[in-house]
Scaffold this motif. Structure first.
Motif, PDB file in Angstrom:
ATOM      1  N   ASP A  65      -1.992 -17.170  -1.894  1.00  0.00           N
ATOM      2  CA  ASP A  65      -2.216 -15.896  -1.220  1.00  0.00           C
ATOM      3  C   ASP A  65      -3.625 -15.390  -1.498  1.00  0.00           C
ATOM      4  O   ASP A  65      -4.310 -14.888  -0.605  1.00  0.00           O
ATOM      5  N   PHE A  66      -4.067 -15.525  -2.746  1.00  0.00           N
ATOM      6  CA  PHE A  66      -5.414 -15.097  -3.111  1.00  0.00           C
ATOM      7  C   PHE A  66      -6.463 -15.885  -2.331  1.00  0.00           C
ATOM      8  O   PHE A  66      -7.398 -15.311  -1.782  1.00  0.00           O
ATOM      9  N   LEU A  67      -6.315 -17.202  -2.273  1.00  0.00           N
ATOM     10  CA  LEU A  67      -7.304 -18.027  -1.592  1.00  0.00           C
ATOM     11  C   LEU A  67      -7.346 -17.761  -0.090  1.00  0.00           C
ATOM     12  O   LEU A  67      -8.381 -17.924   0.536  1.00  0.00           O
ATOM     13  N   GLU A  68      -6.236 -17.347   0.490  1.00  0.00           N
ATOM     14  CA  GLU A  68      -6.199 -17.064   1.919  1.00  0.00           C
ATOM     15  C   GLU A  68      -6.799 -15.707   2.265  1.00  0.00           C
ATOM     16  O   GLU A  68      -7.431 -15.554   3.306  1.00  0.00           O
ATOM     17  N   THR A 100      -6.119  -9.835 -10.761  1.00  0.00           N
ATOM     18  CA  THR A 100      -5.906  -8.430 -11.080  1.00  0.00           C
ATOM     19  C   THR A 100      -6.553  -7.542 -10.026  1.00  0.00           C
ATOM     20  O   THR A 100      -5.931  -6.597  -9.534  1.00  0.00           O
ATOM     21  N   MET A 101      -7.796  -7.851  -9.660  1.00  0.00           N
ATOM     22  CA  MET A 101      -8.472  -7.099  -8.600  1.00  0.00           C
ATOM     23  C   MET A 101      -7.707  -7.209  -7.285  1.00  0.00           C
ATOM     24  O   MET A 101      -7.525  -6.227  -6.565  1.00  0.00           O
ATOM     25  N   PHE A 102      -7.263  -8.407  -6.966  1.00  0.00           N
ATOM     26  CA  PHE A 102      -6.540  -8.659  -5.722  1.00  0.00           C
ATOM     27  C   PHE A 102      -5.232  -7.873  -5.687  1.00  0.00           C
ATOM     28  O   PHE A 102      -4.885  -7.251  -4.683  1.00  0.00           O
ATOM     29  N   ARG A 103      -4.500  -7.873  -6.795  1.00  0.00           N
ATOM     30  CA  ARG A 103      -3.236  -7.135  -6.856  1.00  0.00           C
ATOM     31  C   ARG A 103      -3.463  -5.640  -6.726  1.00  0.00           C
ATOM     32  O   ARG A 103      -2.694  -4.943  -6.054  1.00  0.00           O
ATOM     33  N   LEU A 104      -4.510  -5.120  -7.371  1.00  0.00           N
ATOM     34  CA  LEU A 104      -4.800  -3.694  -7.269  1.00  0.00           C
ATOM     35  C   LEU A 104      -5.129  -3.299  -5.834  1.00  0.00           C
ATOM     36  O   LEU A 104      -4.702  -2.249  -5.353  1.00  0.00           O
ATOM     37  N   ARG A 105      -5.883  -4.133  -5.136  1.00  0.00           N
ATOM     38  CA  ARG A 105      -6.212  -3.850  -3.736  1.00  0.00           C
ATOM     39  C   ARG A 105      -4.948  -3.859  -2.895  1.00  0.00           C
ATOM     40  O   ARG A 105      -4.731  -2.970  -2.068  1.00  0.00           O
ATOM     41  N   ASN A 106      -4.089  -4.830  -3.079  1.00  0.00           N
ATOM     42  CA  ASN A 106      -2.848  -4.908  -2.312  1.00  0.00           C
ATOM     43  C   ASN A 106      -1.913  -3.763  -2.658  1.00  0.00           C
ATOM     44  O   ASN A 106      -1.207  -3.257  -1.792  1.00  0.00           O
ATOM     45  N   LEU A 107      -1.887  -3.339  -3.903  1.00  0.00           N
ATOM     46  CA  LEU A 107      -1.060  -2.217  -4.307  1.00  0.00           C
ATOM     47  C   LEU A 107      -1.540  -0.944  -3.618  1.00  0.00           C
ATOM     48  O   LEU A 107      -0.739  -0.154  -3.143  1.00  0.00           O
ATOM     49  N   GLY A 108      -2.846  -0.766  -3.540  1.00  0.00           N
ATOM     50  CA  GLY A 108      -3.406   0.392  -2.848  1.00  0.00           C
ATOM     51  C   GLY A 108      -3.069   0.385  -1.370  1.00  0.00           C
ATOM     52  O   GLY A 108      -2.813   1.419  -0.761  1.00  0.00           O
TER      53      GLY A 108
END
Length: 93
Positions: A39-42, A62-70
């Motif tokens: 998912d991150f690479l896509e 961690t950055m990716f999850r925070l962006r998706n959480l937002g």
């Protein structure tokens, strides 16, 4: 002498197995699932890819999850206007 060996060997094997279980638990907590990496690479942004090279996969995810959480939390409020505090009016007069 044989009795001591018969007692010590099973005890040593049990201690070794318990130690390996503790090690495995620590290693399992630090691993990343395959679907998270895919998912991150896509869908990663350039700043998240830079973080991948600077901080490793943990920091980038961690950055990716925070962006998706937002995105998930802000998505419900996106369409509507924010509510105003009670007792205040926006009309003048």
């Amino acid at each position: 002498m044989t009795a001591w060996i018969a007692i010590l060997i099973p005890l040593l094997i049990m201690v070794f197995a318990l130690g390996m279980e503790r090690l495995e638990t620590r290693l399992r907590a630090g691993t990343v699932r395959e679907d998270e990496v895919e998912d991150f690479l896509e869908r990663a942004r350039p700043d998240e890819v830079k973080a991948l090279f600077r901080q490793g996969i943990g920091g980038a995810l961690t950055m990716f999850r925070l962006r998706n959480l937002g995105k998930r939390n802000g998505g419900a409020r996106r369409g509507g206007r924010p509510s105003e505090p009670a007792g205040r009016s926006t009309t003048s007069g």
